[in-house]
Write a protein that holds these residues in place. Structure first.
Motif, PDB file in Angstrom:
ATOM      1  N   SER C  96       0.851  -1.186   0.000  1.00  0.00           N
ATOM      2  CA  SER C  96       0.000   0.000   0.000  1.00  0.00           C
ATOM      3  C   SER C  96       0.886   1.235   0.000  1.00  0.00           C
ATOM      4  O   SER C  96       2.084   1.140   0.239  1.00  0.00           O
ATOM      5  CB  SER C  96      -0.836   0.004   1.278  1.00  0.00           C
ATOM      6  OG  SER C  96       0.022   0.123   2.398  1.00  0.00           O
ATOM      7  N   PRO C  97       0.303   2.425  -0.236  1.00  0.00           N
ATOM      8  CA  PRO C  97       1.107   3.645  -0.132  1.00  0.00           C
ATOM      9  C   PRO C  97       1.802   3.749   1.230  1.00  0.00           C
ATOM     10  O   PRO C  97       2.971   4.139   1.304  1.00  0.00           O
ATOM     11  CB  PRO C  97       0.072   4.768  -0.296  1.00  0.00           C
ATOM     12  CG  PRO C  97      -1.038   4.150  -1.066  1.00  0.00           C
ATOM     13  CD  PRO C  97      -1.076   2.713  -0.661  1.00  0.00           C
ATOM     14  N   GLN C  98       1.070   3.385   2.283  1.00  0.00           N
ATOM     15  CA  GLN C  98       1.669   3.467   3.616  1.00  0.00           C
ATOM     16  C   GLN C  98       2.929   2.607   3.700  1.00  0.00           C
ATOM     17  O   GLN C  98       3.923   3.004   4.310  1.00  0.00           O
ATOM     18  CB  GLN C  98       0.663   2.971   4.677  1.00  0.00           C
ATOM     19  CG  GLN C  98      -0.487   3.944   4.945  1.00  0.00           C
ATOM     20  CD  GLN C  98      -1.711   3.655   4.119  1.00  0.00           C
ATOM     21  OE1 GLN C  98      -1.609   3.263   2.945  1.00  0.00           O
ATOM     22  NE2 GLN C  98      -2.890   3.842   4.685  1.00  0.00           N
ATOM     23  N   ILE C  99       2.856   1.425   3.129  1.00  0.00           N
ATOM     24  CA  ILE C  99       4.007   0.517   3.174  1.00  0.00           C
ATOM     25  C   ILE C  99       5.134   1.048   2.299  1.00  0.00           C
ATOM     26  O   ILE C  99       6.296   1.081   2.701  1.00  0.00           O
ATOM     27  CB  ILE C  99       3.577  -0.909   2.759  1.00  0.00           C
ATOM     28  CG1 ILE C  99       2.698  -1.521   3.861  1.00  0.00           C
ATOM     29  CG2 ILE C  99       4.796  -1.794   2.486  1.00  0.00           C
ATOM     30  CD1 ILE C  99       2.060  -2.846   3.497  1.00  0.00           C
ATOM     31  N   ARG C 100       4.787   1.514   1.109  1.00  0.00           N
ATOM     32  CA  ARG C 100       5.837   1.995   0.208  1.00  0.00           C
ATOM     33  C   ARG C 100       6.503   3.276   0.711  1.00  0.00           C
ATOM     34  O   ARG C 100       7.624   3.582   0.316  1.00  0.00           O
ATOM     35  CB  ARG C 100       5.246   2.216  -1.197  1.00  0.00           C
ATOM     36  CG  ARG C 100       4.701   0.936  -1.820  1.00  0.00           C
ATOM     37  CD  ARG C 100       4.409   1.097  -3.292  1.00  0.00           C
ATOM     38  NE  ARG C 100       3.342   2.023  -3.591  1.00  0.00           N
ATOM     39  CZ  ARG C 100       2.043   1.737  -3.616  1.00  0.00           C
ATOM     40  NH1 ARG C 100       1.635   0.497  -3.350  1.00  0.00           N
ATOM     41  NH2 ARG C 100       1.138   2.653  -3.920  1.00  0.00           N
ATOM     42  N   ASN C 101       5.806   4.004   1.587  1.00  0.00           N
ATOM     43  CA  ASN C 101       6.423   5.186   2.175  1.00  0.00           C
ATOM     44  C   ASN C 101       7.511   4.833   3.183  1.00  0.00           C
ATOM     45  O   ASN C 101       8.273   5.691   3.609  1.00  0.00           O
ATOM     46  CB  ASN C 101       5.366   6.061   2.869  1.00  0.00           C
ATOM     47  CG  ASN C 101       4.525   6.842   1.873  1.00  0.00           C
ATOM     48  OD1 ASN C 101       4.975   7.109   0.760  1.00  0.00           O
ATOM     49  ND2 ASN C 101       3.309   7.203   2.250  1.00  0.00           N
TER      50      ASN C 101
END
Lengths: 720, 210, 320
Positions: C96-101
């Protein structure tokens, strides 16, 4: 007539959710968010074994850890453990980390026992018994009507399907749990994430030996239940005990992992259906044999009820000649609980798969075929409305005739639900400044019950919803029963109306005015005096209805090279009785459809026969859809005010999965026989492979359903 | 605010003592005053092993620096919820699989359940409470209410946090960008269609009637 | 989670100096915290390397990515999008975006098994130090269909698959010395040693990744059960040079079908120097999948992987 106003100002219109702001700003305080002064963190030690004899539990190593304030054993030893994740002991400590250390320090002397965690294995000769001296398979429940075999023999065409549905876990985002303050050992305050505050009170009082009038249960905001949160639960009783022992409030919320194993699920089903019709498409006969598992409590003498594995078969359509028999099969897994429209979604999937298979044999349009087999007028009309909105006639192609790699398909299904209201109570408090508080001991699961209270009160009192201060979720308010079975609205709304009607009568008396509403309201209220006017009311017959019908149609795209399914569109037509609030009814209806999509394509509790554990106790592999998986959803909510208030939370989720499955089958020209419909299953179906798991099961199904004494059940209740 | 039985001259707080004896605000200072000091402390701390016992740390949350004492194993989410009483971010999956615990770290969404509190010292943390100071709603939140983009509400703060971040960066976000921003969030009640409508409206587009 | 010491490293050298047999490096921390929360890993010390080299640099004939470069930075890097679309697409498909951040290059390629037997806190499988690979007889729908050793846990790193196709090398610091490892060398242990997730030792640190620009075209495709936020059932990355419809220098790897990124040179040679036709690609795909050892639960991976190969190659030419 229903007794509701003929030209309502708010009923059936759009009213914004009254607590929307609290929710979008993060200010809404759920049970999980409570933090009374001096609060400790509770945690439960769970069985690592799917079956075991627990001989003794030694809490002393846990109690030696600094910061551990209480520890209890859940049940007297020796005792039997029947599923992985069953509760053994619990602790309360100053921090969650210390509690976890304490849990890991507890010594459990146990003898592992043989186990069986899937119905296929449980059915085998010599399979381990889930309950000692009791067989895993229950007595067959059989329903017969006239002569089913003759009905099939008379048919112009007979279709046969063998289908299976998976175990699903409710997984509300707020897990089960409580914050309980019983530190004094006298009065107890409970913040509970529950669908039934009164049941929690009773469920705590009895085993703990405390009077019910000393227990207060609060649940103002709760993060979803879907049928799994009606009881105090093992975790609730443990939390209270820990609080008393530690002399401090204790928060005991389950982890996601815990939630997966021990607080309910939707049973799996296996259905072997033979169905026949004459050349005009009228059903002539129906035979089904089935089994399912509701966990360890299935089978033996305990099968049945809302949490049982039984399901209505045949479903919805009219058939004269019926023979339907089912058994429940016990396995070493957590017990089922009511799950949004218990038994209906799997029943609908099996029946509608058979209906489509038969329509194909008869070379009839699936919608026309269905219409020949129901006499239900509302439903007949719904097929037409849905067809038009969906463009059924333009879109329909014979199964397997869609061209190209990405094939399209459509499916149509129908469902039903009972629901209905029962004895809710409410009270209205009117103050001399004209302000109104309405109190009802119900719960708001996210379905906007609080908003419905404001809408009904405003409508009845001639005020605006924003003028009303609705209160719920506290056992100090008049009792209102559990929120389940789609009974909340039809129970609560009439009670609010009656209370408000009664209040108006009293206000007339107090004020000496014949007309107290509208422009007279303030003036009338000013005569109330320092003590507010408090007036009660109770649900009465006539303001609510029961029994709903709904039709859904689905359009899908299937990539035949990857097995990936994209649901493009769902059209829903639902009979809603008297709509209370269109705004939030749409939310609830979308929610039902989406839960149906999730049931169709993603969710499944996976059990491992080698280790006895569930392999996917998390949201990584217990899959739930995201926004990107959503289709266009077209809603037609039919307002039928004359029927009174009817709950729609459950009926709207029933037909969805079956419609998607039929649409996929229509697209690829091969019948989908098992939920969830994963890419693996689509590719298998395209390659002519039957899911191996089903082969195992069907080898045994015939003998099973003729096993034991038959009980004739003409009518079964399938209410949550 | 020393731990009563601490004979260490370093600032230390007992985790529980902290909550019991003083509200979170008691040790809070405005961010501007301490930014420099905290960056200094940060450099000094690098390379030095911290823990395994409690460590005094400073977290810049919603523009306020909070001093807390935590073991290195404590997650940011637990500090926010259990120590600072910022309960808008929820624990739902505890494994970065649902997005309910989403907070903004230096203006990027992250899962607070999978972050160590010690690791985010000196970074800017913004929670749903910081997005809605004193309960004041932004445009997106107003659209959430208007479109009923919530049911039980447990996932809602997470969605609002990610989407607020998106719209602050891209005020006229496309559907594709909205979908992407929401892709790390799960909702069990099924509020997705209304979330999409609300986000579109906040991005300045009205719903095309279907 | 058990207690541990935490160190925020400022240099690769100091990070390695602080590392030992019982320590773990913390990149984005998501894989690590997951293992620690489930007691699959209980390091005495966690060394935070997320603040180390975060640079993406164009070095002329190759790209260099620091070990602490985050997936979001790859995904949004215009130069990489142009030059190495296979890599940026692989990054974009992670979580997810959260993970990729948070997630880093080093962490993504060295991440541990996602096998549901391995990840279960109460199952001690072969990989976790037990004696049985339960996936062999169990529910192996997400597992390997090619394997040398006794463990069926497949490689799930998106970047690992893409970097294999791009012929990248990882610079790894071991005991203070750096060494360059081909991606093949980086993963090979996982195929033969059931306990291994890759070829790294506990105190090996991925310092950077070097990606040659020798192939002008690259692609990445993955098939999952959900549209977003889901692991790949099968993934495939290809890289090659292309002239008209002729491929040269083709490298192609499948992910999630084997403990290591899966390829067969002989199968790919079928596509060298011939016109790219559907049947040529299908033949190569069939050769690549030859010898798959499937069960009822994962037999679907064979047709799925064939499609992945086909679409990854088509995507080289800009077709979806």
């Amino acid at each position: 007539m229903s007794g509701w106003p003929e030209n309502p100002k708010y009923l059936g219109k759009r009213t914004l959710r009254v607590d929307g702001k609290e929710k979008v700003t993060g200010q809404a305080k759920y049970t999980y968010d409570q933090h009374p002064k001096g609060m400790l963190y509770g945690m439960i030690l769970r069985s690592k074994w799917a079956a075991a004899r627990v001989n003794a539990v030694d809490l002393s190593p846990a109690l030696k850890i600094p910061g551990v304030k209480a520890a209890i054993v859940i049940d007297k030893t020796p005792r039997d453990i029947r599923f992985y994740g069953q509760e053994i002991a619990a602790v309360a400590a100053e921090t969650p980390e210390i509690a976890e250390e304490a849990i890991r320090a507890i010594l459990v002397d146990a003898t592992p026992n043989p186990f069986v965690v899937t119905p296929e294995e449980s059915l085998k000769e010599g399979a381990p018994s889930v309950f000692r001296n009791r067989q895993n398979v229950s007595t067959a429940k059989t329903r017969t009507k006239k002569n089913a075999s003759q009905g099939l023999a008379d048919a112009a065409a007979v279709a046969e399907v063998m289908v299976s549905t998976q175990v699903c876990v409710h997984h509300p985002l707020e897990t089960h749990g409580n914050v309980i303050d019983w530190s004094t050992g006298d009065e107890m305050t409970v913040w509970a994430s529950t669908q039934a505050i009164s049941s929690v009170r009773r469920g705590l009082a009895k085993p703990l030996g405390i009077q019910q009038n000393k227990v207060r249960v609060i649940s103002e905001f709760m993060g979803g239940g879907f049928g799994a949160k009606f009881q105090a639960g093992v975790e609730g009783v443990a939390c209270a005990k820990l609080s008393k022992e530690a002399g401090a409030p204790v928060k005991l919320m389950l982890s996601r992992f815990d939630n997966h194993h021990s607080v309910g699920n939707r049973p799996c089903t296996y259905q072997h259906i033979k169905i026949g019709a004459d050349k005009n498409g009228k059903l002539t006969g129906f035979i089904s044999k089935g089994f399912g598992s509701a966990g360890y409590a299935s089978g033996g003498e305990t099968a049945g009820g809302g949490g049982g594995a039984g399901f209505p078969s045949p479903y919805v359509y009219d058939v004269d000649n019926v023979e339907s028999s089912q058994v429940g099969v016990a396995i070493n897994a957590g017990s089922a609980r009511a799950f949004r429209a218990p038994a209906h979604p799997p029943a609908c999937f099996g029946m509608e798969a058979a209906m489509d298979a038969l329509a194909e044999k008869l070379e009839m349009d699936p919608v026309e075929f269905r219409k020949k087999n129901t006499g239900h007028e509302v439903r007949l009309g719904q097929f037409d409305i849905a067809s038009e909105k969906f463009g059924w006639k333009q879109k329909y192609k014979k199964p397997g005739t869609s061209k190209g790699v990405v094939k399209t398909g459509i499916g149509c299904t129908t469902g039903e639900w009972g629901g209905g209201g029962k004895g809710s109570q409410a009270e209205v408090e009117i103050s001399s400044d004209g302000t109104v508080e309405v109190r009802c001991g119900t719960q708001d699961l996210g379905t906007a019950t609080k908003t419905s209270i404001a809408v009904v009160a405003a409508e009845t009192l001639g005020l605006r919803p924003s003028d009303i201060s609705p209160k719920l979720g506290d056992t100090r308010y008049p009792p209102s029963g559990g929120s389940g079975g789609s009974t909340t609205s039809p129970s609560v709304c009439p009670a609010i109306k009656v209370a408000c009607d009664n209040a108006l009568e009293e206000l007339k008396e107090v004020s000496g005015m014949a007309n107290v509403t509208g422009a007279n309201w303030k003036k009338a209220c000013a005569k109330i005096g320092p003590d507010p006017l408090v007036v009660q009311g109770k649900w009465r017959e006539g303001l609510s209805g029961r029994g709903t019908a709904g039709v859904q149609m689905a359009e899908v795209e299937v990539d035949t090279e990857t097995g990936f399914i994209k649901v493009k569109k769902i059209v829903l037509v639902q009979d809603c009785g008297l709509l209370v609030n269109l705004q939030t009814a749409e939310s609830q209806t979308n929610g039902g459809v989406i839960m149906g999509i999730s049931y169709a394509l993603y969710e499944e509790r996976v059990m491992d026969e080698q280790t006895g554990v569930s392999l996917n106790p998390n949201f990584e592999t217990y899959k739930l859809p995201t926004l990107a998986d959503m289709p266009e959803i077209g809603l037609t909510l039919q307002s039928m005010p004359e029927r009174g208030v009817i709950g729609i939370g459950e009926p709207v989720t029933v037909p969805t999965a079956a419609a998607i499955a039929n649409a996929v089958s229509n697209a690829i020209g091969a019948r989908i026989t098992s939920l969830p419909i994963t890419p693996a299953k689509v590719l298998d179906a395209l390659n002519g492979e039957t899911p191996a798991v089903e082969k195992l099961a069907w080898d045994r199904v015939a003998s099973l359903t003729t096993h034991g004494d038959f009980i004739n059940l003409d009518k079964q209740e399938w209410i949550a | 605010m020393k731990e009563p039985n601490s004979n260490d001259d370093k600032i230390r707080f007992s985790r529980r003592g902290f909550i019991k004896t003083a509200g979170p605000t008691a040790t809070a200072v405005m961010a501007g005053n301490v930014d420099q000091a905290s960056a200094e402390m940060e450099r000094e701390r690098a390379e030095k092993p911290l823990g395994p016992g409690p460590v005094a740390i400073e977290l810049n949350v919603n523009g306020t620096v909070h001093k807390v004492s935590v073991e290195p194993r404590i997650t940011l989410l637990d500090v926010l919820r259990n120590e600072l009483d910022l309960t808008g971010a929820k624990e739902v999956c505890d494994r970065a699989q649902c997005g309910a615990c989403t907070v903004l770290l230096d203006d990027e969404p992250v899962n607070a359940c999978m972050m160590l509190a010690v690791a985010v010292q000196g970074r800017k943390i913004r929670t749903i409470e910081g997005i809605s100071p004193n309960g004041k709603m932004n445009k997106l939140q107003e659209e959430f209410v208007k479109h009923d983009a919530m049911m039980c509400g447990f996932c809602t703060p997470g969605f609002v946090t990610s989407l607020t971040n998106l719209l602050e960066t891209v005020p006229t976000a496309t559907d594709e960008q909205i979908m992407k921003a929401c892709s790390g969030h799960l909702c069990r009640c099924g509020t997705y269609p209304h979330i999409l409508k609300a986000a579109r409206a906040a991005a300045g587009r009205t719903e095309v009637p279907s | 989670m058990n207690k541990f010491e935490y160190i925020k490293a400022t240099t690769a050298e100091s990070a390695c100096a602080a590392a030992g047999k019982t320590t773990r490096f913390h990149g984005g921390g998501i894989d690590l915290l997951g293992e620690m929360k489930d007691y699959l890993s209980s390091p005495s010390r966690v060394i935070d390397v997320s603040g180390l080299d975060r640079s993406i640099s164009d070095e002329g004939d190759h790209w260099k990515l620091g070990g602490a470069v985050r997936l979001v930075d790859i995904e949004n890097h215009e130069g990489l999008q142009q030059s190495l679309p296979g890599l940026t697409q692989a990054a974009e498909h992670v979580g997810s975006p959260q993970i990729r951040n948070l997630a880093t290059v080093g962490g993504n390629i060295s991440q541990h098994s996602r096998c549901w037997y391995y990840r279960h806190p109460d199952v001690k499988c072969l990989k976790a130090g037990g004696s049985t690979c339960y996936a062999q007889e169990g529910i192996n729908k997400f597992h390997a269909i090619f394997f040398e050793g006794a463990c069926l846990s497949p490689v799930v790193s998106n970047l690992g698959v893409a970097l294999s196709a791009l012929d990248a090398t990882a610079r790894v610091m071991r005991a203070g010395q750096v060494r360059d490892m081909t991606m093949e060398a980086f993963y090979e242990d996982a195929d033969v040693n059931p306990r291994a997730h890759n070829s790294l030792k506990p105190d090996d640190l991925v310092v950077s990744v070097k990606i040659p620009k020798t192939r002008a075209k690259s692609s990445y495709v993955q098939f999952s059960e959900k549209e977003t936020f889901d692991w790949a059932l099968v993934s495939c990355s290809a890289a090659a040079n292309m002239e008209g419809d002729m491929l040269s220098d083709l490298r192609l790897y499948l992910g999630v079908v084997s403990p290591i990124p899966h390829t067969k040179a002989a199968a790919l040679r079928k596509l060298e120097g011939v016109r790219l036709t559907e049947s040529a690609v299908e033949q190569a795909a069939a050769a690549l999948l030859q010898g798959a050892d499937t069960s009822e639960h994962n037999r679907y991976k064979v047709p799925l992987a064939k499609t992945a190969v086909k679409r990854a190659i088509l995507a080289l030419g800009g077709k979806k």
